[in-house]
Enzyme design. Structure first.
Site, PDB file in Angstrom:
ATOM      1  N   GLU A 160     -12.284   7.860   4.379  1.00  0.00           N
ATOM      2  CA  GLU A 160     -12.187   8.879   3.338  1.00  0.00           C
ATOM      3  C   GLU A 160     -13.499   9.314   2.693  1.00  0.00           C
ATOM      4  O   GLU A 160     -13.678   9.199   1.471  1.00  0.00           O
ATOM      5  CB  GLU A 160     -11.204   8.402   2.259  1.00  0.00           C
ATOM      6  CG  GLU A 160      -9.815   8.210   2.829  1.00  0.00           C
ATOM      7  CD  GLU A 160      -8.785   7.759   1.799  1.00  0.00           C
ATOM      8  OE1 GLU A 160      -9.173   7.392   0.683  1.00  0.00           O
ATOM      9  OE2 GLU A 160      -7.598   7.772   2.146  1.00  0.00           O
ATOM     10  N   GLU A 199      -3.681   7.721   7.864  1.00  0.00           N
ATOM     11  CA  GLU A 199      -2.939   7.221   6.704  1.00  0.00           C
ATOM     12  C   GLU A 199      -1.944   8.263   6.230  1.00  0.00           C
ATOM     13  O   GLU A 199      -2.283   9.442   6.081  1.00  0.00           O
ATOM     14  CB  GLU A 199      -3.870   6.882   5.543  1.00  0.00           C
ATOM     15  CG  GLU A 199      -4.729   5.666   5.747  1.00  0.00           C
ATOM     16  CD  GLU A 199      -5.525   5.320   4.497  1.00  0.00           C
ATOM     17  OE1 GLU A 199      -5.141   5.778   3.393  1.00  0.00           O
ATOM     18  OE2 GLU A 199      -6.537   4.611   4.614  1.00  0.00           O
TER      19      GLU A 199
END
Length: 598
Positions: A214, A347
């Site tokens: 991320e 995710e």
């Protein structure tokens, strides 16, 4: 997310997209016919050896199309420095559960800290009330435990993706949004990846390397100071960093898949910013692709979440399956649709509440989750790893004790519709022949007591547990579109032991805050005598309320709150520290803490 932990949980996510950009996505997203046939059902022998890519597909060593269909199991990136759940179950049993529920890939987050400073973790249990557990982990450090997990996963025919989740040990994505910090600079990030690539070179169980979790621009930070894409600035251009790390890994292990996540936001033509979930923006990857030295190795890996984490503008009364797919296609789905590269959604997750698993209410969590499942079902060569296995996560598939039965049969049944068996992936013993640079301080030859195991079941469990999940989500650093100010206040108060072997100190710190909330961490350090258990009494300022907590068990949510240790972090030796954290509403400044060691 890591935290969502009780990370991982999960972590905070920053999302925002301009109405103009979203409208464009809904109206002008082109329909492109795939240049390759859709993925068929799993073929006999699918999954063998190392994998490579062709167009938007991933192929095994025999050029059989495969799908990554797995689950995140986090913990190595946290201060525990080991996969969570080992305090409750034997690692063999947890991996058996993954296999028996139909998941064929494990995404395994880790930190640079655990690579450079592995420990003999205190978060491993040696019995679960029924039998001795984890006996062959005694005396092993964090990386050697990882070796054991990977070895057994390979014996069962599971694949593993290593995910560099953050630099220092902690929860969620790195706070600065970059792939490096002052303590773990760019060169250290590369060196650590080289170490991991050497460690698992030649091991077909470790099929991929997710270069960084991320990348993003933190709230209240200019775009050019966070993770960017295609800017050419080596300090912030994530695409350039991914190329450097990916090519370094391929120089050591040319068979590896290289997974590259997106960033959090990019400038748009109107002068504004199009923003989405951290790691979810690959809008510029088509124009500025990651260039690797070995062809057929690149996989793009976005993350996506629902309104449970943050109510993006696209979650509203007019949300439909089509409007959600338009958003996904704009940020990353086009890469698959145009056969530029494979997509693996690294995710996505939801709670175990029925209405947050499936719902017809526009803009709801349930609508988003069921829509994502439908989207992946319609695009069968897209890979995915659900967030998360962990029973200490409110998106967790399992319960707090990491038992074999999912908390929600409905969620498991939905995920089972997009699973993909890998009958050809069994590797036998997969221990790397590459010399390991860290060794156990106490050699162990003990073997597991239980030698008979059932590992061939592929039918997903459909029975639900009647025990409600009580854990909190580790993704607690959620950012907002409103400006965020980061403050840090620390209060340390010491108290003597209360009927136990020693006392402890507690240090309270606010790590980030925004107008309506904050995230705080409390570090507990044992006195010289150590502790068997501990508890912290927190006095929160007026108006502050705990929203969720990880690594501790709270009594109360406002005013005076007593926090006891979790089952796995109460016993501390002299001078040893552990921590718990929480997300709160209101302001966190001015809280005080008192610690009792028991």
């Amino acid at each position: 997310m890591s935290t969502r932990i009780p990370r991982r949980f999960s972590q905070g996510r920053h999302l925002r997209i301009t109405a103009v950009a979203l409208g464009a996505a809904l109206v002008t997203a082109p329909v492109v016919v795939l240049s390759q046939a859709p993925l068929a059902a799993s073929a006999p022998g699918a999954g063998a050896g190392f994998w490579h890519t062709n167009g938007n597909q991933i192929l095994d060593a025999n050029n059989v199309p495969v799908r990554i269909a797995g689950i995140n199991w986090y913990g190595f990136e946290t201060t525990a420095k080991v996969a969570h759940g080992l305090y409750a179950q034997d690692y063999h049993d947890i991996i058996d559960t993954i296999k028996n529920l139909g998941y064929t890939t494990i995404r395994l987050p880790f930190s640079n800290d655990v690579v450079e400073n592995p420990i003999q973790s205190t978060h491993i249990g040696w019995a679960n009330g029924v039998e001795a557990t984890n006996l062959d982990l005694r005396g092993l450090d964090s990386l050697q435990v990882m070796d054991k997990i990977i070895d057994y996963a390979g014996q069962l025919g599971l694949k593993v993706i290593l995910d560099n989740h953050r630099s220092d040990a902690g929860n969620s994505a790195q706070e600065n949004g970059l792939w490096y910090t002052a303590a773990y600079p760019h060169r250290a990030w590369l060196d650590d990846w080289a170490l991991m690539a050497r460690r698992y070179a030649g091991n077909p169980t470790v099929v991929g390397y997710d270069l960084r979790n991320e990348p993003h621009t933190p709230a209240d930070t200019p775009y050019e100071d966070g993770a960017t894409w295609g800017t050419g600035d080596k300090a912030t251009d994530w695409r350039l960093a991914a190329e450097e790390a990916g090519n370094l890994i391929l120089s050591i292990n040319p068979d590896a898949l290289i997974l590259v996540e997106g960033i959090g936001q990019t400038p748009n033509a109107s002068g504004g910013m199009d923003a989405t979930w951290w790691g979810g923006d690959l809008a510029l990857a088509g124009q500025y692709p990651v260039r690797l030295s070995v062809p057929g190795r690149l996989v793009y890996s976005p993350h996506d979440y629902g309104p449970r984490l943050y109510r993006q503008t696209w979650f509203n009364a007019g949300t439909t399956q089509a409007s959600l797919e338009a958003v996904w296609d704009m940020f990353w789905g086009y890469l698959h649709r145009e056969a530029i590269a494979p997509i693996m959604v690294g995710e996505f997750g939801t709670t175990n509440s029925a209405d947050e698993i499936s719902s017809t209410t526009p803009g709801s969590q349930g609508q988003w989750f069921s829509a994502m499942i439908s989207y992946l079902r319609k695009n069968p060569s897209m890979g995915w790893t659900y967030w998360a296995l962990n029973g200490n996560d409110d998106f967790g598939l399992l319960g707090a004790q990491f038992g074999p039965t999912p908390l929600s049969s409905a969620k498991q049944q939905l995920l089972a519709t997009i699973q993909f068996p890998l009958p050809g992936a069994v590797n036998g013993s997969t221990t790397s022949t590459t010399p390991v640079t860290t060794t156990a301080t106490t050699p162990v030859t003990t073997t597991r007591i239980t030698t008979t195991r059932t590992t061939t079941t592929t039918t997903p469990a459909t029975t639900t547990t009647t025990t409600p999940a009580t854990t909190t989500r580790t993704t607690t650093t959620t950012t907002r579109t409103t400006p965020v100010t980061t403050t840090r206040t620390t209060t340390t108060t010491r108290t003597g032991a209360s009927g136990g072997p020693g006392g402890c100190t507690a240090a309270y710190a606010v790590s980030s805050s925004w107008p309506s909330g904050f995230v705080a961490t409390v570090t507990v350090t044992a006195d010289s005598a150590g502790t068997n258990e501990w508890r912290v009494v927190m006095s929160l300022p007026g108006g502050a309320t705990i929203v969720n907590m990880w690594n501790g068990v709270a009594t109360g949510t406002s005013g005076t709150v007593v926090v006891a240790n979790a089952p796995y972090n109460g016993r501390l030796s002299g001078g040893q520290s552990t921590s718990f954290g929480f997300q709160g509403s209101g302001t966190g400044a001015g809280a005080s803490v008192i610690c009792d060691g028991l």
